[in-house]
Design an enzyme around this catalytic site. Structure first.
Site: not given
Lengths: 391, 391
Positions: A133, A109, A32
């Site tokens: 997330s 996310s 990420k």
């Protein structure tokens, strides 16, 4: 030339070779785009962030551990803007395609990390999980996902969101690799801990499901509870889980503004729908409200500790409903977020480790997921329990 | 209760856990029943051997290296009697079933190791290769197989056959794992070695094939030779390869009798067809004939070294014909053995490392195989070349 037909990556080609051999030999992973990688500039899902920050001077220690265990870092992945969403739609960098069904959102996310794993582009991927997330996109994409005990994996070199809840999490397609990444990032299990003997099936959590969803999860719940000596259905709190969400959001919003308010005010970044409103909400939170929320959190932790004895696991659904379609209106998205967080706030407020396990359904229906939570610190034993359950 | 429907194992349940994590983490392997395992009694494929030998006091160092790299030893496998056959039929312990086609022999003498790998019962398996005992069963069962440079992997704790040619070899279903086992057993590659730039396609070796077999291998040969700057078809010797087999058999037979003659005379073990005759032949070999054979071997090594420059690979077919049917008469078996050894003696007499690569054919036809040989000592570079070629 891109080969990233799923839109999972910010920089598909960024590669860091392993530092030596180890149990992740020949495994590739994506990260990420909120983790520092020496010489790389993070986006945190927002182009203003990218423009206003210098390249990282050092690589986050969590990533270094993976490189030292033989894994190869390949690519940084799309995240929701400032990690402040559970949806996986990013107006600047696009919505990574859910590999199970492109009409569904991937969840966020850590959207790109979930998609890179789910599409088989990487063996595993690293994300962060503050309010869900990792757990949410794992369940939407049919993956195994792990949120460790709060404080268990170093957040050094990771762009923060809300310090009381931030964790480093990961996605895999099978339980054994989920455990192996845990062995590398967490180290040895606690000495002298008892075997898990008892499972609490959280009735108030399961009551958020429709009958159809409930029935779809029952065989997974049974196979899990049959691995321990005793199991019981019970409420895990006398509160409404909606109250837990409110407590979580107050503390989270306050800390987000503490971390990023100054930058937001200085740069007035162009935020997408939902994100903008949430930052605005965060700015308004008063210290007195946070103090009260923190008091309530401590009470919740005390009550949960009574249930979560050292030998006890908790079983909940990971999400309260089906993976939503792409492009829903913001008010609909917020309703889903509110319902979902009733489940994700359980581990969040209590700092507990949680594994989400995909539950496949026939007939083209999207996957659902159950979660197993363990007492704080028993991450390694939880991961090993899940491997013996699923592999 | 046995789950070994392929008859691959002598002791299916013997398990030795890994000593720590490493690049073979979560990999399982089986071991030809000629390797010492602490507390275990080997058969060497013959019940008289089992009865007349005590349990091993220590585990063979090659196996210890694998355990220290994270692999789990699971089971000992059937071998041809006294490793003195290339066929894979054992009158005492049965013929392991060729997973590609049960009407075909699996090849030997590392028959059970090949079958355990080919049937997917283990991730890899360890055998020994003196005259082809890994390369032949690998090709009959459609597997990757490796014979290292002579002397490259320790033979300590391994029942010997013929010291001039004995090697430890291994089987896998893919090139990457073949290389990984090599990394563990062989260590680092030679420093400052040049890239492979030249491939010699051994015309005299390929001339042993029918046109159909030749054509089936051509695309594999082309993809291999296209990975180096230049390639040429040429004879690798002015001798008849049949002479090489004679030289090999004299030295091999003499050394086998040196190693096991005393035991054979003392115990008069009950040998199956073919094995009995070969031991009888070995007993008759005269020292003068061995001296002459060794002189010829040195000449062969000199001539081959001229061809096998440090940057040169050699390509040959692994076997000269189709995998034979189960239960052929002994004289037919011997004819096949004689033809096959024209190819296996090349690495044998010259001490070269050899990888055999399966070549699948359609229409239910059994797999064929090509082999790549490298200069002595370039084992790691050869394995890495094959991974880049095949994976």
């Amino acid at each position: 030339m891109t080969t990233d037909h799923y839109g999972a990556f910010i920089d598909e080609s960024l590669t860091v070779e392993p530092q030596k051999g180890g149990i992740l030999h020949r495994k590739t992973f994506a990260v990420k785009d909120v983790f520092h990688i020496e010489g790389h500039r993070n986006t945190a899902g927002n182009p203003h962030w990218l423009q206003s920050h210098a390249p990282a001077k050092a690589t986050a220690p969590a990533l270094v551990h993976l490189l030292q265990a033989g894994a190869t870092l390949k690519g940084t992945t799309v995240t929701d803007e400032m990690m402040y969403s559970l949806h996986g739609e990013n107006v600047h960098y696009g919505t990574p395609v859910n590999p199970f069904d492109k009409s569904l959102i991937p969840g966020g996310s850590s959207s790109g990390s979930a998609v890179a794993t789910g599409a088989g582009l990487r063996d595993f991927a690293i994300g962060t999980d503050t309010g869900g997330s990792v757990r949410i996109p794992a369940s939407y994409c049919g993956l195994f996902g792990f949120r460790p005990s709060h404080g268990k994996v170093s957040l050094e070199g990771v762009i923060p969101l809300a310090d009381s809840f931030d964790t480093v999490g990961w996605f895999t397609r099978n339980a054994a690799l989920l455990e192996d990444v845990g062995e590398v990032l967490i180290g040895d299990s606690m000495p002298d801990a008892p075997d898990f003997k008892r499972a609490v099936i959280a009735r108030d959590a399961f009551s958020l499901l429709t009958d159809t969803q409930h029935n779809a999860l029952m065989s997974a719940v049974r196979s899990c509870s049959s691995k321990v000596k005793s199991h019981e259905e019970q409420r895990i709190t006398n509160d409404d889980l909606g109250d837990w969400v409110d407590i979580f959001r107050v503390i989270q919003g306050y800390e987000i503004w503490l971390n990023h308010g100054e930058w937001v005010k200085a740069h007035e970044p162009d935020f997408g729908p939902g994100i903008r409103e949430r930052f605005h909400m965060a700015e308004q939170i008063k210290e007195a409200d946070v103090a009260e929320a923190r008091r309530r959190q401590l009470m919740i932790q005390d009550a949960t500790a009574d249930i979560m004895q050292p030998d006890t696991l908790m079983i909940i659904p990971t999400i309260a409903g089906e993976p939503p379609a792409v492009g829903l209106p913001p008010e609909e998205v917020d309703k889903i977020r509110q319902r979902t967080m009733k489940l994700t706030a359980i581990a969040g407020l209590n700092g507990l480790p949680q594994v989400t396990i995909p539950v496949k359904r026939g007939g083209g229906l999207p996957p659902l997921a159950i979660s197993i939570l363990a007492p704080k610190g028993r991450d390694r034993d939880l991961l090993s329990f899940v491997t013996s359950l699923c592999d």
